[in-house]
Design a protein around this motif. Structure first.
Motif, PDB file in Angstrom:
ATOM      1  N   GLY A   1      -9.363  -0.280   1.024  1.00 46.25           N
ATOM      2  CA  GLY A   1      -9.266   1.078   0.236  1.00 46.25           C
ATOM      3  C   GLY A   1     -10.366   1.230  -0.409  1.00 46.25           C
ATOM      4  O   GLY A   1     -10.516   2.693  -0.742  1.00 46.25           O
TER       5      GLY A   1
ATOM      6  N   ASP B   1      -8.053   2.697   8.291  1.00 49.63           N
ATOM      7  CA  ASP B   1      -8.130   1.900   6.881  1.00 49.63           C
ATOM      8  C   ASP B   1      -7.231   0.661   7.143  1.00 49.63           C
ATOM      9  O   ASP B   1      -6.128   0.925   7.252  1.00 49.63           O
TER      10      ASP B   1
ATOM     11  N   ARG C   1      -4.734  -7.115  -8.329  1.00 47.45           N
ATOM     12  CA  ARG C   1      -4.514  -5.536  -8.310  1.00 47.45           C
ATOM     13  C   ARG C   1      -3.550  -4.838  -8.778  1.00 47.45           C
ATOM     14  O   ARG C   1      -3.382  -3.582  -8.884  1.00 47.45           O
TER      15      ARG C   1
ATOM     16  N   ARG D   1       2.373  -4.388  -5.399  1.00 42.33           N
ATOM     17  CA  ARG D   1       3.234  -4.676  -4.367  1.00 42.33           C
ATOM     18  C   ARG D   1       3.685  -6.513  -3.957  1.00 42.33           C
ATOM     19  O   ARG D   1       3.354  -6.777  -4.393  1.00 42.33           O
TER      20      ARG D   1
HETATM   21 MG    MG Z   1      -6.146  -1.258   1.161  1.00 43.22          MG
END
Ligand code: MG
Ligand code: ADP
Ligand code: C5P
Length: 245
Positions: free
Chosen positions: A66, A135, A175, A179
């Motif tokens: 990404g 992606d 990150r 998520r």
């Molecule tokens: Mg990604």
């Protein structure tokens, strides 16, 4: 200038059989999803049409797909479609597949190809960009084969961000985007799925001579300096065509 659809553009795949840009109603195009059979014209053959320049972006979880796609968009003007983002959007929009997608992502497994390809195709059709980055797709041979059957075309370029597992784990666990799958247990499952299901896809494109393997360690800019020369020749050809040379 970049988004111009020029029949001579190096970013446009040569005339291919495809349903992507066929001049038919959208409702007819959607019928192809329910049957899984590419749309055919009355004579039984697919119409000849132009398709966008398609780049698949592959790599393990946290390899920087990404992040590098953002750089490619800035530099070369691609439209970026992240399969994972499209699936997460379906969850929050409470679509009919939302709970199935949520459970699949939580377990680090792969959503059925038909669902993911439907989302990708919708975005390609809605965009007038002739350069598309896809992606996180195809994740499996099943994804790859279904894309070829439903969309009716192959990618022009495939990027593979090759990153050591320890580095991917470190990046994913820091990150910090909230998520549901960025935790150590799901990450272990995602890495297993990547090795078992995605590496064969990478091998397939290596055999076809379409794969560009990029060492995904170092700074974001250092990694991008390996990506840049892959697309620069297309850009230079486009500029020559624009100048009428
Ligand atoms: Mg990604
Ligand atoms: P992917 O899309 O492959 O899962 P991301 O692009 O989301 O990976 O990157 C995962 C995490 O690693 C993000 O927090 C991102 O900021 C970070 N990251 C990306 N590239 C690098 C890099 N070259 N060095 C260090 N961290 C990186
Ligand atoms: O690419 P990303 O890390 O955003 O993908 C997150 C999750 O979305 C994957 O682990 C998988 O569960 C799901 N996914 C999928 N099929 C794809 C891409 C992503 O099932 N082609």
């Amino acid at each position: 200038m970049w988004r111009r659809v020029n029949p001579l553009s190096p970013w446009i795949s040569s005339f291919k059989s495809s349903i992507v840009k066929q001049q038919v109603s959208k409702s007819k195009i959607w019928e192809t999803f329910t049957t899984g059979i590419p749309l055919q014209e009355e004579g039984g053959t697919l119409s000849e049409c132009r398709t966008p320049f398609i780049t698949f972006v592959l790599g393990g979880p946290g390899s920087g797909k990404g992040t590098q796609c953002e750089k490619i968009v800035e530099t070369f003007g691609f439209k970026h479609l992240s399969a994972g983002d499209l699936l997460r959007r379906e969850i929050v929009s409470h679509s009919q597949y939302g709970s199935m997608i949520l459970n699949t992502i939580r377990e680090g497994r792969i959503v059925p190809s038909e669902v993911t390809i439907k989302l990708i195709q919708r975005e390609i059709e809605a965009s007038d960009n002739d350069k598309i980055l896809i992606d996180g797709f195809p994740r499996t041979e099943e994804n790859r084969i279904a894309f070829e059957q439903i969309i009716g075309t192959e990618p022009d370029v495939v990027l593979f961000f090759d990153c050591p597992e320890e580095e991917m784990v470190k990046r994913v666990l820091s990150r910090n985007q909230g998520r549901i799958d960025d935790n150590i247990d799901t990450m272990k499952k995602r890495l297993k799925v990547f090795t078992a299901l995605c590496l064969p896809v990478i091998d397939y494109y290596a055999d076809k001579g379409k794969l560009h393997k990029i060492r995904a360690v170092g700074t974001v800019d250092e990694v991008f300096e390996q990506v840049r020369p892959i697309f620069t020749p297309y850009e230079e050809s486009e500029q020559l065509i624009s100048l009428g040379e």
